[in-house]
Design a protein around this motif. Sequence first.
Motif, PDB file in Angstrom:
ATOM      1  N   GLU A  54      37.986  68.443  34.702  1.00 38.71           N
ATOM      2  CA  GLU A  54      38.851  68.952  35.763  1.00 38.71           C
ATOM      3  C   GLU A  54      40.310  69.059  35.311  1.00 38.71           C
ATOM      4  N   LYS A  55      40.793  68.052  34.597  1.00 37.30           N
ATOM      5  CA  LYS A  55      42.213  68.066  34.207  1.00 37.30           C
ATOM      6  C   LYS A  55      42.537  69.219  33.259  1.00 37.30           C
ATOM      7  N   ASN A  56      41.511  69.697  32.506  1.00 38.64           N
ATOM      8  CA  ASN A  56      41.721  70.827  31.594  1.00 38.64           C
ATOM      9  C   ASN A  56      41.478  72.172  32.271  1.00 38.64           C
ATOM     10  N   GLY A  57      40.983  72.128  33.511  1.00 31.37           N
ATOM     11  CA  GLY A  57      40.666  73.376  34.211  1.00 31.37           C
ATOM     12  C   GLY A  57      39.500  74.120  33.593  1.00 31.37           C
ATOM     13  N   GLN A  93      25.434  70.494  30.894  1.00 30.90           N
ATOM     14  CA  GLN A  93      26.171  69.666  29.931  1.00 30.90           C
ATOM     15  C   GLN A  93      26.865  68.508  30.656  1.00 30.90           C
ATOM     16  N   CYS A  94      27.395  68.784  31.829  1.00 29.07           N
ATOM     17  CA  CYS A  94      28.042  67.730  32.627  1.00 29.07           C
ATOM     18  C   CYS A  94      27.028  66.644  33.000  1.00 29.07           C
ATOM     19  N   TYR A  95      25.809  67.058  33.309  1.00 27.88           N
ATOM     20  CA  TYR A  95      24.754  66.101  33.687  1.00 27.88           C
ATOM     21  C   TYR A  95      24.435  65.164  32.524  1.00 27.88           C
ATOM     22  N   VAL A  96      24.391  65.724  31.326  1.00 28.99           N
ATOM     23  CA  VAL A  96      24.143  64.914  30.123  1.00 28.99           C
ATOM     24  C   VAL A  96      25.324  63.974  29.881  1.00 28.99           C
ATOM     25  N   GLU A  97      26.529  64.473  30.119  1.00 27.81           N
ATOM     26  CA  GLU A  97      27.727  63.652  29.930  1.00 27.81           C
ATOM     27  C   GLU A  97      27.743  62.467  30.891  1.00 27.81           C
ATOM     28  N   PHE A  98      27.250  62.683  32.115  1.00 20.71           N
ATOM     29  CA  PHE A  98      27.182  61.561  33.061  1.00 20.71           C
ATOM     30  C   PHE A  98      26.251  60.471  32.531  1.00 20.71           C
ATOM     31  N   ALA A 100      29.014  53.778  37.316  1.00 21.30           N
ATOM     32  CA  ALA A 100      28.996  55.240  37.456  1.00 21.30           C
ATOM     33  C   ALA A 100      27.998  55.697  38.516  1.00 21.30           C
ATOM     34  N   LEU A 101      26.849  55.030  38.581  1.00 22.83           N
ATOM     35  CA  LEU A 101      25.828  55.424  39.558  1.00 22.83           C
ATOM     36  C   LEU A 101      26.336  55.191  40.981  1.00 22.83           C
ATOM     37  N   GLU A 102      27.017  54.069  41.177  1.00 21.56           N
ATOM     38  CA  GLU A 102      27.577  53.784  42.501  1.00 21.56           C
ATOM     39  C   GLU A 102      28.642  54.816  42.860  1.00 21.56           C
ATOM     40  N   MET A 103      29.395  55.267  41.857  1.00 24.73           N
ATOM     41  CA  MET A 103      30.421  56.293  42.088  1.00 24.73           C
ATOM     42  C   MET A 103      29.780  57.605  42.542  1.00 24.73           C
ATOM     43  N   LEU A 106      30.598  64.383  39.219  1.00 23.59           N
ATOM     44  CA  LEU A 106      31.437  63.271  38.772  1.00 23.59           C
ATOM     45  C   LEU A 106      31.854  63.453  37.317  1.00 23.59           C
ATOM     46  N   ALA A 107      30.925  63.879  36.475  1.00 24.43           N
ATOM     47  CA  ALA A 107      31.248  64.112  35.060  1.00 24.43           C
ATOM     48  C   ALA A 107      32.293  65.214  34.926  1.00 24.43           C
TER      49      ALA A 107
END
Length: 609
Positions: free
Chosen positions: A194-197, A213-218, A236-239, A187-188
């Motif tokens: 994603e938009k930056n590829g 790093q994505c996990y920390v960002e979440f 966010a958790l529900e997402m 999700l993060a």
Amino acid sequence: MSDPKSEFKKAICTALQEIINEKKLSLEDFPLDRTVVQDSPDASLGDFGSPMFVFAKSFRTAPQSVAEQVASIIQKNGFSYGEILNAGPYVNLKLNKSFAIKDILQKIKSQGSDFGKFNIEGKAHLEGHKIMIEFSSPNTNKPLHLGHLRNDALGESVSRILKKAGADVYKVDLINNRGVHICKSMLAYKLFHEKNGDTPESLGMKGDHFVGQCYVEFDRYLKGEKDKPETACPQALEMAEDMLIKWESGDPETRKLWQTMNDWTFEGLKQTYERTGVSFDKYYFESDTYLKGKSEILKGLEKGIFFKAEDGSVRVDVTEVSGKGRDGEDQEKVLLRKDGTSVYITQDIGTAISRHDDWPFNELVYVVASEQIYHFKVLFYILQKLGFSWADKLYHLSYGLVNLPNGRMKSREGTVVDADDLIDSLHEQALKAIKEKGREDDVGDADQVAEKVALAALHYYLLQVSPVKDMIFNPEESLSFNGNTGPYLQYMGARIASILRKAEQEGAKVSSPEEAASLLTSAEEWDLIKTLGDYSEIIGKAAEKKDSSIVAAYLYDLSKKFAKFYQQCPIMSAESEELKSARLLVAEETLCVLKDGMDLVLVPYLDRM
């Protein structure tokens, strides 16, 4: 032929068996496996002693009487290693040191890397045992950290010890690549990258580091920025949970992102495994086994082993495991959520079944932190309830937490001690020490040596503590070349190698065990050689207890005894060529055992330092 202590123990058991047969008693009443042989506290009583207290009750006589009978039978049967003595409730052995020295050195020389493998019957300690061992078990949402390093070191080391002891060992790694925690990183990525590829390559990062790093960002997205609670996004958790439902339903877009991010992490993990000398015979992926677990749970539900709760979840009564003193929730374990998705234990059930189908084992060892003791009690209980006959062959090798001196780690908050960064730091410090001492030319490839010193420092420090204990990893202490450390063992190995190189350059001869035995008469020589003879017992004990710290303690003791021997018993300047040759043999066989043991505790051998 076994070492003196093992042969003495064997002779005692044989004598006890003879008494049992003569009196027509039941062998089941006599715990011969509890026969203990100890180093004697008083040299005048002999070198080894064995107490007879444990057998006195079964024989219905005083322990002194049992000791007298056992000593008499051993004397009658004859014993090559020395004189059998009886002192009160003890049977003692006063060694013929020359005979023992010859036997120990001869055995090391002839058996080489097999030395230490055999028990008192002359068979491999674990001959015929098939042992599967699971360790590491990382999540594909973050890189390996310090806690994983202790797990990996224990798993790899115990695997080598079990293999050394004669077991057929199969190493497996369960990759936790599905679940809501994986979806958090996904999700993060969709929200912020994603938009930056963005890819690990485009950002110049190792794949597992980027996903971590994505996990920390979440977590930051869920809780908000520090001191800015208004930026939190509680939905966010529900997402993430919705994303898991999409994954389990096979949504193509979700599955594609999941596969891409899993591949990034897995490739990064394998690089760290290769660096640390950790390997596996097979990787299991939760994504491949969780459905099997769900299937078994549903079968159990049909049979009435499990039940459906009011909220729609499938559960099992675990009162037998948790005990009646705990609160109500602990009496039931959820196996399938109300939405039908799996939980960890569901996956573990499916994985265990798949493993036994793939490689029928005598024992399956799970190397997992002590925080999961209850989890494994429940897992083993459920598998027994499901009727799997091998469920009583499952073993949880529990180990304590490991932290740095500045406190506990939390990966979701980004305070984790990354494995690669820690090894890099140790490597850097080791290389700095080599350069400061001006040893670059002497050691050969300084960078390669620094890497091996770093790994020795890390692994030995993690393994020299009993697994059950929590520990603090102190990087500075681990790198010391003095004291109970991996670099100290490397230094001692390199020192012995240097002595043997010098001897070869000077054309010095290494004598045979037969020639050396009568010449090695000092206390330091005997103390070192006797310790070499203990190696088989150490391997057997470490394999039985699945405890690498037993081997680590032995290697440190062996190294200290060689240092004392070398100080008190000059080798190259010995009084005669014959004595020099005899001591060179001791050095050669000490190095053989030291190198073998170092490999068991993941300390790379260096012939120059």
